[in-house]
Design an enzyme around this catalytic site. Structure first.
Site, PDB file in Angstrom:
ATOM      1  N   ASP A   1      96.967  37.108 -36.776  1.00  0.00           N
ATOM      2  CA  ASP A   1      96.315  35.840 -37.130  1.00  0.00           C
ATOM      3  C   ASP A   1      96.332  34.816 -36.001  1.00  0.00           C
ATOM      4  OD1 ASP A   1      96.176  36.931 -39.750  1.00  0.00           O
ATOM      5  OD2 ASP A   1      98.206  36.226 -40.134  1.00  0.00           O
TER       6      ASP A   1
ATOM      7  N   LYS B   1      92.094  35.957 -32.840  1.00  0.00           N
ATOM      8  CA  LYS B   1      91.468  36.932 -31.932  1.00  0.00           C
ATOM      9  C   LYS B   1      89.950  36.990 -32.109  1.00  0.00           C
ATOM     10  CE  LYS B   1      94.265  40.152 -33.516  1.00  0.00           C
ATOM     11  NZ  LYS B   1      95.284  39.395 -34.259  1.00  0.00           N
TER      12      LYS B   1
ATOM     13  N   GLY C   1      91.779  40.698 -41.007  1.00  0.00           N
ATOM     14  CA  GLY C   1      90.703  39.887 -41.575  1.00  0.00           C
ATOM     15  C   GLY C   1      90.248  38.842 -40.594  1.00  0.00           C
ATOM     16  N   HIS C   2      88.945  38.642 -40.503  1.00  0.00           N
ATOM     17  CA  HIS C   2      88.471  37.509 -39.733  1.00  0.00           C
ATOM     18  C   HIS C   2      87.263  36.904 -40.418  1.00  0.00           C
ATOM     19  CE1 HIS C   2      87.014  41.245 -37.718  1.00  0.00           C
ATOM     20  NE2 HIS C   2      85.873  40.678 -38.008  1.00  0.00           N
TER      21      HIS C   2
ATOM     22  N   GLN D   1      96.068  42.811 -36.123  1.00  0.00           N
ATOM     23  CA  GLN D   1      97.478  42.412 -36.283  1.00  0.00           C
ATOM     24  C   GLN D   1      98.037  41.884 -34.945  1.00  0.00           C
ATOM     25  OE1 GLN D   1      96.787  45.839 -37.787  1.00  0.00           O
ATOM     26  NE2 GLN D   1      96.034  44.558 -39.423  1.00  0.00           N
TER      27      GLN D   1
ATOM     28  N   THR E   1     103.438  46.654 -39.461  1.00  0.00           N
ATOM     29  CA  THR E   1     102.358  47.465 -40.011  1.00  0.00           C
ATOM     30  C   THR E   1     102.588  48.910 -39.511  1.00  0.00           C
ATOM     31  OG1 THR E   1      99.990  47.559 -40.437  1.00  0.00           O
ATOM     32  CG2 THR E   1     100.658  47.005 -38.154  1.00  0.00           C
TER      33      THR E   1
ATOM     34  N   THR F   1      94.692  38.380 -47.961  1.00  0.00           N
ATOM     35  CA  THR F   1      95.391  38.271 -49.244  1.00  0.00           C
ATOM     36  C   THR F   1      95.469  36.841 -49.771  1.00  0.00           C
ATOM     37  OG1 THR F   1      97.486  38.028 -48.075  1.00  0.00           O
ATOM     38  CG2 THR F   1      96.875  40.262 -48.737  1.00  0.00           C
TER      39      THR F   1
HETATM   40  P1  IMP Z   1     100.368  46.445 -44.096  1.00  0.00           P
HETATM   41  O1  IMP Z   1      99.737  46.445 -42.758  1.00  0.00           O
HETATM   42  O2  IMP Z   1      99.410  46.096 -45.213  1.00  0.00           O
HETATM   43  O3  IMP Z   1     101.131  47.704 -44.384  1.00  0.00           O
HETATM   44  O4  IMP Z   1     101.461  45.273 -44.129  1.00  0.00           O
HETATM   45  C1  IMP Z   1     102.634  45.321 -43.327  1.00  0.00           C
HETATM   46  C2  IMP Z   1     102.986  43.946 -42.782  1.00  0.00           C
HETATM   47  O5  IMP Z   1     102.007  43.548 -41.825  1.00  0.00           O
HETATM   48  C3  IMP Z   1     103.009  42.826 -43.823  1.00  0.00           C
HETATM   49  O6  IMP Z   1     104.020  41.894 -43.464  1.00  0.00           O
HETATM   50  C4  IMP Z   1     101.638  42.172 -43.692  1.00  0.00           C
HETATM   51  O7  IMP Z   1     101.660  40.831 -44.130  1.00  0.00           O
HETATM   52  C5  IMP Z   1     101.455  42.280 -42.187  1.00  0.00           C
HETATM   53  N1  IMP Z   1     100.033  42.290 -41.801  1.00  0.00           N
HETATM   54  C6  IMP Z   1      99.152  43.301 -41.901  1.00  0.00           C
HETATM   55  N2  IMP Z   1      97.954  42.952 -41.425  1.00  0.00           N
HETATM   56  C7  IMP Z   1      98.065  41.687 -40.982  1.00  0.00           C
HETATM   57  C8  IMP Z   1      97.163  40.786 -40.325  1.00  0.00           C
HETATM   58  O8  IMP Z   1      95.997  41.081 -40.038  1.00  0.00           O
HETATM   59  N3  IMP Z   1      97.670  39.574 -40.009  1.00  0.00           N
HETATM   60  C9  IMP Z   1      98.962  39.228 -40.265  1.00  0.00           C
HETATM   61  N4  IMP Z   1      99.836  40.038 -40.866  1.00  0.00           N
HETATM   62  C10 IMP Z   1      99.402  41.263 -41.210  1.00  0.00           C
END
Ligand code: IMP
Length: 430
Positions: A13, A16, A40-41, A223, A238, A300
């Site tokens: 976040d 990017k 997400g963007h 990420q 992640t 989310t």
């Molecule tokens: P997952 O990628 O859904 O398995 O989540 C694992 C961890 O990565 C969690 O703490 C999420 O909140 C974080 N996470 C995954 N994608 C993003 C992103 O695009 N931005 C910020 N945090 C992320």
């Protein structure tokens, strides 16, 4: 022309998408190399706001070919929904290419992500519940289904049968869930296959040819460095490799092709989900950063945790990614603070750590050592050049550059395209 990697230098976040948009005019290809629809963007087009999760942020520029590389895990339903949402806005996704080697997120991955998180109770990771972790787990276990399997539904059915047998046993016996139906999944994915077929390509070859022809290529990380499964704050990470090296495996290119590596960092730090965060500010300062910076997750909607800039983490990111430059975003959010703080080291049980601690227990418990600087009151949203920034603000940027030893080349002072300062590196670092 050398290829560029764009990588998040914090916990994701960092903004990017804006950098991708900024660089897109120099690029012929923009390639996603890891992650999935956990990213997400936000894209604003003709006054309409679109939230994209899989399609590269360059999609508004029709001359740039968007590519989803082999390292990405793809939920085809989300991908098609995004394509439809873009089409409804008159934005073509005709040129989108998707690697046949990328793995598919299946319905049981989403269910497993949800139930395994619940099972963890207080030890939850706070995942995005999109099935990312379970899909990468199946890839490593060699029971994953790939995008190219959509081109041969007989093979798809066989692989699905093998995978589902195990998943249904786990879902029903361990997690008390209803088993999923292979026929239903097969029918749904047949529909996806029909839609996606013409986008499926050998994207590593496409990238190689583009490199050979001297085209501009941007590898767009999702990420961030601290969420990397190998180098991040494991297990609160992640399941992929967002770091710059991930571009090689996730897009199928050799490391010698890459020579520009841009790290994107906010002027403060945010994190969504659980896990250690030494500079987190649970008081009014963090609250203010969240409110002014509108810190809510695109995927989310969760409130992001906020805190002061952490130079230890940034130096770690600079090292892991071989950063050649930094893009500093959301500097405007820090306007109005009496003083601003930068963590320059950590302290734990009488020891001082200038570098990222080697053991996670230290990182979980350490206290940041702060350097304080005077803040600035002025609204800087209208700044277009470095000299438009108040002296205290310039001093802050200079100090970040000095401590992290990476030249700052772009500063963002607001969400709009024009709220961007391209700067000659501010200090001696360059
Ligand atoms: P997952 O990628 O859904 O398995 O989540 C694992 C961890 O990565 C969690 O703490 C999420 O909140 C974080 N996470 C995954 N994608 C993003 C992103 O695009 N931005 C910020 N945090 C992320």
């Amino acid at each position: 022309m050398p290829a560029t990697v764009l990588v998040g230098a914090q916990w994701g976040d960092e903004g990017k998408g804006k950098t991708t948009d900024l660089l897109a005019p120099e690029m012929d290809l923009v390639v996603r190399y890891q992650g999935g629809n956990n990213a997400g963007h936000t894209v604003v087009h003709d006054g309409t706001t679109l939230r994209l999760h899989l399609i590269p942020s360059s999609i508004l520029r029709p001359e740039v070919t968007p590519v989803i590389g082999n390292g990405v895990v793809i939920d085809p339903k989300t991908l098609i929904e995004e394509m439809d949402a873009l089409a409804a806005q008159g934005i073509s996704t005709e040129r989108l290419l998707v690697s046949g080697n990328a793995h598919l997120i299946m319905p049981y991955h989403r269910v497993l992500d949800r139930v395994t998180e619940r099972h963890l109770g207080r030890a939850q990771l706070g995942t995005t519940r999109r099935g990312i972790g379970p899909a990468y787990a199946d890839k490593a276990s060699r029971i994953g289904l790939r995008v190219q399997d959509l081109l041969d539904m007989k093979i798809f059915a066989k692989k699905l049968e093998v995978a589902l047998k195990e998943k249904n046993a786990v879902l029903s016996r361990v997690y008390n869930q209803l088993p999923l139906d292979a026929k239903e999944i097969q029918a749904e994915y047949e529909g996806f296959a029909a839609r996606l077929e013409r986008h499926i390509a050998d994207t590593s070859l496409v990238v190689w040819r583009a490199l050979r022809d001297g085209q501009g290529i941007l590898f767009e990380g999702a990420q961030g460095t601290l969420l990397d499964v190998d180098h991040g704050t494991y297990p609160f990470v992640t399941s992929s490799n967002p770091i710059a090296g991930g571009a090689c495996t996730g897009a199928g290119v050799g490391p010698r092709e890459i020579d520009r590596i841009i790290g994107v960092t906010k002027a403060y730090v945010t994190r969504v989900g659980a896990g250690p965060f030494p500079t987190e500010d649970l008081g009014p300062d963090g609250e203010r950063m969240g409110a002014v910076g509108q810190e809510f997750g695109v995927t989310t909607g969760r409130k992001r945790r906020c805190g002061w800039f952490d130079a230890v983490l940034l130096r770690y990111a600079a090292r892991l990614n071989s950063l050649t430059e930094l893009h500093l975003t959301k500097l405007d959010v820090l306007s109005g603070f009496e003083r601003v703080r930068i963590a320059v080291a950590y302290r734990h049980e009488g020891e001082t750590y200038d570098e990222f601690p080697p053991h996670q227990s230290i990182f979980h418990k350490c206290e940041p050592v702060y350097e304080e600087m005077p803040g600035w009151r002025e609204d800087i949203g209208g700044a277009r050049e470095l000299r438009d920034l108040p002296p205290a603000c310039r001093a802050y940027v200079l100090r970040l550059e000095e401590i992290t030893r990476v030249p700052v080349t772009v500063i963002s002072v607001g969400p709009a395209r024009e709220q961007t300062l391209r700067v000659e590196p501010v200090s001696v670092v360059a």
